[in-house]
Design a protein around this motif. Structure first.
Motif, PDB file in Angstrom:
ATOM      1  N   VAL A  61       0.851  -1.189   0.000  1.00 20.72           N
ATOM      2  CA  VAL A  61       0.000   0.000   0.000  1.00 20.72           C
ATOM      3  C   VAL A  61       0.885   1.237   0.000  1.00 20.72           C
ATOM      4  N   VAL A  62       0.541   2.217  -0.811  1.00 23.38           N
ATOM      5  CA  VAL A  62       1.380   3.408  -0.961  1.00 23.38           C
ATOM      6  C   VAL A  62       0.604   4.662  -0.603  1.00 23.38           C
ATOM      7  N   ASN A  63       1.368   5.690  -0.262  1.00 20.18           N
ATOM      8  CA  ASN A  63       0.821   7.023  -0.050  1.00 20.18           C
ATOM      9  C   ASN A  63       1.004   7.831  -1.327  1.00 20.18           C
ATOM     10  N   ILE A  64      -0.027   8.542  -1.733  1.00 23.37           N
ATOM     11  CA  ILE A  64       0.049   9.353  -2.951  1.00 23.37           C
ATOM     12  C   ILE A  64      -0.218  10.806  -2.588  1.00 23.37           C
ATOM     13  N   GLY A 124      -3.299  17.501  -2.537  1.00 23.36           N
ATOM     14  CA  GLY A 124      -4.042  16.552  -1.724  1.00 23.36           C
ATOM     15  C   GLY A 124      -3.233  15.301  -1.457  1.00 23.36           C
ATOM     16  N   VAL A 125      -3.799  14.452  -0.607  1.00 23.87           N
ATOM     17  CA  VAL A 125      -3.154  13.195  -0.233  1.00 23.87           C
ATOM     18  C   VAL A 125      -4.167  12.078  -0.388  1.00 23.87           C
ATOM     19  N   GLY A 126      -3.722  10.982  -0.955  1.00 23.59           N
ATOM     20  CA  GLY A 126      -4.581   9.817  -1.110  1.00 23.59           C
ATOM     21  C   GLY A 126      -3.782   8.545  -0.923  1.00 23.59           C
ATOM     22  N   SER A 127      -4.365   7.450  -1.335  1.00 26.44           N
ATOM     23  CA  SER A 127      -3.731   6.146  -1.181  1.00 26.44           C
ATOM     24  C   SER A 127      -3.796   5.384  -2.500  1.00 26.44           C
ATOM     25  N   GLY A 128      -3.070   4.312  -2.559  1.00 31.10           N
ATOM     26  CA  GLY A 128      -3.081   3.434  -3.719  1.00 31.10           C
ATOM     27  C   GLY A 128      -2.442   2.120  -3.326  1.00 31.10           C
ATOM     28  N   PHE A 129      -2.421   1.168  -4.252  1.00 33.64           N
ATOM     29  CA  PHE A 129      -1.762  -0.098  -3.943  1.00 33.64           C
ATOM     30  C   PHE A 129      -1.142  -0.673  -5.206  1.00 33.64           C
ATOM     31  N   ILE A 130      -0.059  -1.393  -4.995  1.00 33.38           N
ATOM     32  CA  ILE A 130       0.738  -1.939  -6.090  1.00 33.38           C
ATOM     33  C   ILE A 130       0.060  -3.189  -6.630  1.00 33.38           C
ATOM     34  N   ILE A 131      -0.152  -3.230  -7.957  1.00 28.97           N
ATOM     35  CA  ILE A 131      -0.813  -4.394  -8.554  1.00 28.97           C
ATOM     36  C   ILE A 131       0.149  -5.225  -9.393  1.00 28.97           C
ATOM     37  N   LEU A 201     -10.447  -5.356   5.923  1.00 34.00           N
ATOM     38  CA  LEU A 201      -9.534  -4.317   6.409  1.00 34.00           C
ATOM     39  C   LEU A 201      -9.363  -3.236   5.358  1.00 34.00           C
ATOM     40  N   ALA A 202      -9.082  -2.026   5.827  1.00 34.18           N
ATOM     41  CA  ALA A 202      -8.685  -0.944   4.929  1.00 34.18           C
ATOM     42  C   ALA A 202      -7.319  -0.449   5.382  1.00 34.18           C
ATOM     43  N   ILE A 203      -6.422  -0.267   4.430  1.00 34.61           N
ATOM     44  CA  ILE A 203      -5.101   0.299   4.721  1.00 34.61           C
ATOM     45  C   ILE A 203      -4.937   1.519   3.828  1.00 34.61           C
ATOM     46  N   GLY A 204      -4.511   2.623   4.416  1.00 30.58           N
ATOM     47  CA  GLY A 204      -4.356   3.838   3.628  1.00 30.58           C
ATOM     48  C   GLY A 204      -3.764   4.966   4.437  1.00 30.58           C
ATOM     49  N   SER A 205      -4.011   6.194   3.966  1.00 30.19           N
ATOM     50  CA  SER A 205      -3.416   7.385   4.582  1.00 30.19           C
ATOM     51  C   SER A 205      -4.488   8.402   4.949  1.00 30.19           C
ATOM     52  N   PRO A 206      -5.381   8.069   5.887  1.00 24.08           N
ATOM     53  CA  PRO A 206      -6.410   9.037   6.267  1.00 24.08           C
ATOM     54  C   PRO A 206      -5.782  10.288   6.872  1.00 24.08           C
ATOM     55  N   PHE A 207      -6.196  11.449   6.351  1.00 25.75           N
ATOM     56  CA  PHE A 207      -5.648  12.727   6.798  1.00 25.75           C
ATOM     57  C   PHE A 207      -4.127  12.760   6.713  1.00 25.75           C
ATOM     58  N   GLY A 208      -3.564  11.994   5.770  1.00 19.96           N
ATOM     59  CA  GLY A 208      -2.120  11.981   5.567  1.00 19.96           C
ATOM     60  C   GLY A 208      -1.351  11.068   6.506  1.00 19.96           C
ATOM     61  N   LEU A 209      -2.054  10.339   7.373  1.00 18.13           N
ATOM     62  CA  LEU A 209      -1.387   9.431   8.317  1.00 18.13           C
ATOM     63  C   LEU A 209      -1.131   8.100   7.614  1.00 18.13           C
ATOM     64  N   GLU A 210       0.091   7.905   7.129  1.00 23.17           N
ATOM     65  CA  GLU A 210       0.417   6.765   6.285  1.00 23.17           C
ATOM     66  C   GLU A 210       0.286   5.438   7.023  1.00 23.17           C
ATOM     67  N   SER A 211      -0.014   4.397   6.241  1.00 26.99           N
ATOM     68  CA  SER A 211      -0.073   3.009   6.725  1.00 26.99           C
ATOM     69  C   SER A 211      -0.998   2.841   7.917  1.00 26.99           C
ATOM     70  N   THR A 212      -2.146   3.451   7.842  1.00 31.95           N
ATOM     71  CA  THR A 212      -3.148   3.305   8.898  1.00 31.95           C
ATOM     72  C   THR A 212      -4.066   2.128   8.556  1.00 31.95           C
ATOM     73  N   VAL A 213      -4.288   1.262   9.542  1.00 30.46           N
ATOM     74  CA  VAL A 213      -5.114   0.072   9.343  1.00 30.46           C
ATOM     75  C   VAL A 213      -6.407   0.216  10.138  1.00 30.46           C
ATOM     76  N   GLY A 241      -8.283  10.769   2.436  1.00 28.30           N
ATOM     77  CA  GLY A 241      -6.908  10.255   2.384  1.00 28.30           C
ATOM     78  C   GLY A 241      -6.870   8.750   2.209  1.00 28.30           C
ATOM     79  N   ASN A 242      -7.961   8.074   2.608  1.00 27.95           N
ATOM     80  CA  ASN A 242      -8.070   6.628   2.371  1.00 27.95           C
ATOM     81  C   ASN A 242      -8.415   6.308   0.920  1.00 27.95           C
ATOM     82  N   SER A 243      -8.901   7.303   0.183  1.00 26.92           N
ATOM     83  CA  SER A 243      -9.348   7.072  -1.192  1.00 26.92           C
ATOM     84  C   SER A 243      -8.248   6.428  -2.027  1.00 26.92           C
ATOM     85  N   GLY A 244      -8.629   5.369  -2.744  1.00 27.19           N
ATOM     86  CA  GLY A 244      -7.681   4.665  -3.602  1.00 27.19           C
ATOM     87  C   GLY A 244      -6.976   3.515  -2.925  1.00 27.19           C
ATOM     88  N   GLY A 245      -7.107   3.403  -1.607  1.00 25.74           N
ATOM     89  CA  GLY A 245      -6.472   2.316  -0.886  1.00 25.74           C
ATOM     90  C   GLY A 245      -7.248   1.023  -1.014  1.00 25.74           C
TER      91      GLY A 245
END
Length: 500
Positions: A61-64, A124-131, A201-213, A241-245
């Motif tokens: 999971v990445v931070n964007i 802005g800040v969002g999330s993504g994941f490696i495919i 589970l959701a993993i992402g960067s809510p409000f820019g807080l990376e790797s939040t589960v 910030g979780n968007s895209g995770g």
């Protein structure tokens, strides 16, 4: 377990009566045993342990973060190269200038149009994941839309610039890529196997807080919100910030892409929506191959099937999509689809609700012949429709009515009707019809108006004026008749109980 609890209670009482030194020597092993027993109890009752799942998936999971260019107004200054009257224009308007002074200013710019410069600012800040291990990353379109810079940060802290491979606004899916190798790609699961109540589970960067589960359960599947895709609804805490995770199941597989929240405050309120991964990966395949998404169309407008209409048409339930109009010379018209038909299946897939049809048609490759099952005149009819590519702007025809021939007398439906010319029938794309000249009770009571086109009564097409008259005369006055009405290019079934 009850015996163990009794032992622990006795142990605590004994510890309370001992000296501090003895207590410390006993508490440590007691706590260890208690922790082990709690874990055993959790496993026994089926409570999930997310730690292994997180360990396997977190690195994928990445931070964007994105940047954009914004215009910068030149400083209001009377210094060298500046305009000493900028401050006055701020208060008195762009055309202000003292007598004898050029309102265009020392630089000659037009009044009210200051020199513009641009600077790059965080967007802005969002999330993504490696495919895939060669740098392809899946995220939401709204995370990267209108950005002039995209930067991806991995869990090890390394940051890479990213480029957009393709985006699809309709499904809110975007594919981006970074120049890196041997990346920890996440395993793609099957969203069709999801069930209500399943842990995710959701993993992402809510409000820019990376790797939040965060964790929760699947609240609903195939949630129709009016968008192009059906969503997975969960109660997993998802915030800006979780968007895209990724939405991950307990097997460590991605089953969805976190996309939206339903909120009055802008933060999490217990309802989160994720794009099913099956739908997202179909879009990704096209973005990867062509950089854009092509969708199929068949040239119909549809409405839901009301329960009372379904009953009148002889359907066992209200599933399907009711065809309200058919585009002239469109794919559906060429295949024989008519206004008033109910499409029950398309390309082998059932149409449980109206919104299923656009999604299923859109997933068919343009040019393919797709089978369709429609309900017409009390029976199922099978046709094949050659799907066309959906253009960017799909113009929809709006047929209008024109006067022709002498009207009939008022009938049991409260209608006086007239014939429709062959030329207009061709333009409307219908084989036969009559036009309402005067609408009275009971027809006017259910919404019929002058100028409406009547296409069918129950299971029979309306033909000539004489045939229409026979159909109305033969109606059972003890129950409502289903009348198919065309108005402004849209058709719908209306139930009218004939007057006695």
């Amino acid at each position: 377990m009850e015996n163990k609890n009794v032992i622990y209670k006795s142990l605590i009482k004994a510890l309370a009566a001992t000296t501090t030194g003895v207590m410390l020597s006993l508490v440590a092993p007691a706590q260890t045993a208690l922790a082990q027993d709690v874990a055993a109890i959790a496993a026994e009752v089926g409570l999930p342990d997310f730690t292994k799942v997180v360990e396997r998936t977190e690195s994928g999971v990445v931070n964007i973060r994105t940047t954009e260019s914004v215009p910068v107004r030149r400083p209001m200054s009377g210094g060298p190269g500046g305009d000493p009257y900028d401050m006055f224009r701020w208060f008195f308007g762009p055309d202000f200038a003292p007598p004898g002074v050029d309102p265009r200013g020392p630089r000659g710019q037009a009044p009210g149009v200051p020199d513009q410069q641009e600077r790059t600012v965080p967007r802005g800040v969002g999330s993504g994941f490696i495919i895939s291990d060669d740098g392809y990353i899946l995220t939401n379109n709204h995370v990267v839309a209108n950005a002039n810079g995209i930067f991806v940060t991995l869990t090890d802290g390394k940051e890479y610039p990213a480029k957009i491979i393709g985006t699809d606004e309709r499904t809110d899916v975007a594919l981006i890529k970074i120049e890196a190798k041997n990346l920890p790609a996440l395993k793609i699961g099957d969203s069709n196997t999801l069930k209500k109540g399943q842990w995710v589970l959701a993993i992402g960067s809510p409000f820019g807080l990376e790797s939040t589960v965060t964790s929760g359960i699947v609240s609903a599947i195939n949630r129709d919100t009016g968008d192009y895709l059906p969503f997975i609804q969960t109660d997993v805490a998802v915030n800006p910030g979780n968007s895209g995770g990724p939405l991950i199941n307990l097997s460590g597989e991605v089953v969805g892409v976190n996309s939206q929240i339903v909120s009055r405050s802008g933060g999490f309120m217990g309802i989160s929506l994720a794009i099913p991964i099956d739908e997202a990966m179909r879009v990704v395949e096209q973005l990867k191959a062509h950089g854009r998404v092509t969708r199929g169309r068949i040239g119909v407008q549809i409405t839901p099937v009301a329960e009372d209409v379904a009953k009148a048409l002889g359907l066992t339930d209200s599933k399907g999509a009711l065809v309200s109009s058919v585009e002239e010379n469109g794919p559906a018209a060429k295949a024989g689809i008519q206004a008033g038909d109910v499409i029950l299946k398309f390309d082998g897939k059932k149409i449980d609700q109206m919104s299923d049809l656009p999604r299923i048609v859109g997933s068919v490759k343009p040019g393919e012949n797709a089978p369709a099952e429609v309900w017409r005149k009390g029976k199922a009819v099978n046709v094949k429709i050659q799907v066309e590519e959906m253009p960017s702007n799909d113009a929809k025809p709006t047929p209008t009515a024109s006067k022709d021939t002498a009207p009939s007398e008022t009938d049991a439906l409260g209608l006086s009707v007239e014939a429709v010319s062959p030329e207009e029938l061709k333009r409307l794309g219908v084989p036969s019809a009559v036009r309402v000249v005067q609408a009275g009770e009971p027809a006017s009571g259910v919404g019929l108006q002058n100028g409406d086109i009547i296409l069918r009564i129950n299971d029979s097409d309306v033909g000539t004026l004489a045939q229409y008259g026979k159909l109305v005369a033969g109606l059972d006055k003890s129950k409502p008749a289903a009348v198919l009405v065309l108005r402004s290019g849209q058709s719908q079934w209306v139930l009218i109980t004939p007057a006695k």
